[in-house]
Design an enzyme around this catalytic site. Sequence first.
Site, PDB file in Angstrom:
ATOM      1  N   SER A 127       0.501  -0.821   0.061  1.00 47.99           N
ATOM      2  CA  SER A 127       0.018   0.009  -0.071  1.00 47.99           C
ATOM      3  C   SER A 127       0.826   1.447  -0.037  1.00 47.99           C
ATOM      4  O   SER A 127       2.049   1.449   0.483  1.00 47.99           O
ATOM      5  CB  SER A 127      -0.928   0.314   1.336  1.00 47.99           C
ATOM      6  OG  SER A 127      -1.763   0.704   1.562  1.00 47.99           O
ATOM      7  N   TYR A 151      -1.625  -0.454   9.910  1.00 42.29           N
ATOM      8  CA  TYR A 151      -2.265  -1.247   8.720  1.00 42.29           C
ATOM      9  C   TYR A 151      -0.655  -1.090   8.122  1.00 42.29           C
ATOM     10  O   TYR A 151      -0.614  -1.855   7.029  1.00 42.29           O
ATOM     11  CB  TYR A 151      -3.639  -0.184   8.123  1.00 42.29           C
ATOM     12  CG  TYR A 151      -2.793  -0.864   6.390  1.00 42.29           C
ATOM     13  CD1 TYR A 151      -3.679  -1.528   6.155  1.00 42.29           C
ATOM     14  CD2 TYR A 151      -3.347   0.242   5.549  1.00 42.29           C
ATOM     15  CE1 TYR A 151      -3.979  -2.040   4.801  1.00 42.29           C
ATOM     16  CE2 TYR A 151      -3.364   0.282   4.263  1.00 42.29           C
ATOM     17  CZ  TYR A 151      -3.775  -0.806   3.783  1.00 42.29           C
ATOM     18  OH  TYR A 151      -3.918  -0.765   2.168  1.00 42.29           O
TER      19      TYR A 151
HETATM   20  N1  LIG Z   1      -8.451  -0.627  -2.498  1.00 41.46           N
HETATM   21  C1  LIG Z   1      -7.109   0.571  -2.888  1.00 41.46           C
HETATM   22  O1  LIG Z   1      -7.107   1.533  -2.979  1.00 41.46           O
HETATM   23  C2  LIG Z   1      -6.203  -0.386  -1.639  1.00 41.46           C
HETATM   24  C3  LIG Z   1      -4.798   0.782  -2.097  1.00 41.46           C
HETATM   25  C4  LIG Z   1      -4.008  -0.012  -0.772  1.00 41.46           C
HETATM   26  C5  LIG Z   1      -3.911  -1.302  -0.641  1.00 41.46           C
HETATM   27  N2  LIG Z   1      -4.692  -2.109  -0.663  1.00 41.46           N
HETATM   28  C6  LIG Z   1      -4.578  -3.181  -0.552  1.00 41.46           C
HETATM   29  O2  LIG Z   1      -4.798  -4.070  -1.621  1.00 41.46           O
HETATM   30  C7  LIG Z   1      -6.145  -5.034  -1.221  1.00 41.46           C
HETATM   31  C8  LIG Z   1      -7.194  -5.344  -2.125  1.00 41.46           C
HETATM   32  O3  LIG Z   1      -7.852  -4.112  -1.037  1.00 41.46           O
HETATM   33  P1  LIG Z   1      -9.600  -3.938  -1.545  1.00 41.46           P
HETATM   34  O4  LIG Z   1      -9.805  -3.087  -2.440  1.00 41.46           O
HETATM   35  O5  LIG Z   1      -9.812  -5.360  -2.701  1.00 41.46           O
HETATM   36  O6  LIG Z   1      -9.983  -4.301  -0.350  1.00 41.46           O
HETATM   37  P2  LIG Z   1     -11.424  -5.256   0.053  1.00 41.46           P
HETATM   38  O7  LIG Z   1     -11.776  -4.695   1.463  1.00 41.46           O
HETATM   39  O8  LIG Z   1     -12.689  -5.833  -0.738  1.00 41.46           O
HETATM   40  O9  LIG Z   1     -11.027  -6.607  -0.350  1.00 41.46           O
HETATM   41  C9  LIG Z   1     -10.145  -7.602   0.532  1.00 41.46           C
HETATM   42  C10 LIG Z   1     -10.664  -8.879   0.605  1.00 41.46           C
HETATM   43  O10 LIG Z   1     -10.435  -9.748   1.520  1.00 41.46           O
HETATM   44  C11 LIG Z   1     -10.963 -10.774   2.150  1.00 41.46           C
HETATM   45  N3  LIG Z   1     -10.074 -11.260   3.492  1.00 41.46           N
HETATM   46  C12 LIG Z   1      -9.699 -10.411   4.250  1.00 41.46           C
HETATM   47  N4  LIG Z   1      -9.655 -11.183   5.745  1.00 41.46           N
HETATM   48  C13 LIG Z   1      -9.065 -12.915   5.123  1.00 41.46           C
HETATM   49  C14 LIG Z   1      -8.839 -13.786   5.553  1.00 41.46           C
HETATM   50  N5  LIG Z   1      -8.497 -14.536   6.475  1.00 41.46           N
HETATM   51  N6  LIG Z   1      -9.205 -15.028   4.176  1.00 41.46           N
HETATM   52  C15 LIG Z   1     -10.161 -14.530   3.574  1.00 41.46           C
HETATM   53  N7  LIG Z   1     -10.386 -13.702   2.565  1.00 41.46           N
HETATM   54  C16 LIG Z   1      -9.852 -12.528   3.826  1.00 41.46           C
HETATM   55  C17 LIG Z   1     -12.062  -9.851   2.773  1.00 41.46           C
HETATM   56  O11 LIG Z   1     -13.646 -11.002   2.685  1.00 41.46           O
HETATM   57  C18 LIG Z   1     -12.060  -8.492   1.513  1.00 41.46           C
HETATM   58  O12 LIG Z   1     -13.701  -9.474   0.535  1.00 41.46           O
HETATM   59  C19 LIG Z   1      -5.973  -4.857   0.758  1.00 41.46           C
HETATM   60  O13 LIG Z   1      -5.216  -6.307   0.822  1.00 41.46           O
HETATM   61  C20 LIG Z   1      -5.520  -3.791   0.903  1.00 41.46           C
HETATM   62  O14 LIG Z   1      -4.822  -3.995   1.652  1.00 41.46           O
HETATM   63  C21 LIG Z   1      -5.759  -1.402  -2.254  1.00 41.46           C
END
Ligand SMILES: NC(=O)c1ccc[n+]([C@@H]2O[C@H](COP(=O)([O-])OP(=O)(O)OC[C@H]3O[C@@H](n4cnc5c(N)ncnc54)[C@H](O)[C@@H]3O)[C@@H](O)[C@H]2O)c1
Length: 317
Positions: A127, A151
């Site tokens: 991130s 985080y």
């Molecule tokens: N969306 C953004 O702008 C952004 C920015 C920086 C980093 N990220 C990272 O990218 C990744 C995806 O982000 P996103 O926006 O799609 O988030 P999101 O919350 O929509 O998706 C994450 C998914 O992981 C699943 N999950 C959580 N814990 C779990 C576990 N223990 N076992 C199995 N599944 C589990 C959740 O149910 C969820 O569906 C994350 O790691 C997030 O930290 C996203």
Amino acid sequence: MRVLITGVAGFIGTNLSLHYLEKRHKVYGIDNFDKYNSLDLKKFRLRILKKQKNFIFKKIDITDRDDLFKYFKNKKIDLIIHLAGQAGVRYSLLNPKKYINNNIIGFLNIVFSAKKYNIKKIIYASSSSVYGDSKKFPSKETDKLKQKNIYAVSKKLNEKIAEVYSKLTQIKFIGLRFFTIYGEFGRTDMFLFKLFKSSFNKDIFKINNFGNHLRDFTYIKDVNEIVYKLSFKNLGKNEIFNICSNNPKNIFKIVKYFKKENDVRVHLVNKHKADILKTHGDNSKLIKKIKFDNFTNINKEIFKIYDWYKRNKIYKM
Ligand SMILES: NC(=O)c1ccc[n+]([C@@H]2O[C@H](COP(=O)([O-])OP(=O)(O)OC[C@H]3O[C@@H](n4cnc5c(N)ncnc54)[C@H](O)[C@@H]3O)[C@@H](O)[C@H]2O)c1
């Protein structure tokens, strides 16, 4: 190719899965249906994925190593795209333990599964928050990092774990420092879909820090292409890339632009203590490696995404 996507019912997981399926790869998707974001929304995304021929889903919690080991058996996965995890900066002040379990223990379990089943490549979500409150912009992958919440610490630790296991195993790692990804199937706890909801429901939209935040918004369809290209590139054993458009936008100006075509009542509020003032990434390493520099401007897409939002009634509930 046989791709495993973790966190498949999430925002980025759904989009990337659809992209790989469109390119005729087989996608294995896992998710534990964590309750942090709307379960109805996750079910909605999964319903769309399940309509695709080469998609196979299983509900698995990545913190359970035994379950994961059983799951990987006989699958012959070529690539893991690891997105499962606890997202969100502010929530990490309230529930830091969840970030340790899902993001750190979970990541280790994915790495051990890859090692056990001889999987050669893991692309994982880091991130932009690893940069903390930087003073120097644009942030480069080589900059000194100053994480300011758990985080960000969990994501930095993922990068450290990748560094260690890239030396101890045959696995190649690619870490993606995502900068505010937006687009279809987006998250309801993030700026854009909160704005849409306020406009649609005629609620007040609260803008933190009086709208003075700057974010390097990056469109999900660009992310799809970038990750796809990276998955076929022959890179070093341990690489990190900023996934950003190198074009920070002021939140207030985006809202003003959106208001040209839509009503929304705005209320300016103070900065939240967990928030980072500005994100702006340097994407020259990425551009050089994969020859992608066609980044989408959020103003070009915002009204189309809002139309998409209005067509999908699940978002209005
Ligand atoms: N969306 C953004 O702008 C952004 C920015 C920086 C980093 N990220 C990272 O990218 C990744 C995806 O982000 P996103 O926006 O799609 O988030 P999101 O919350 O929509 O998706 C994450 C998914 O992981 C699943 N999950 C959580 N814990 C779990 C576990 N223990 N076992 C199995 N599944 C589990 C959740 O149910 C969820 O569906 C994350 O790691 C997030 O930290 C996203």
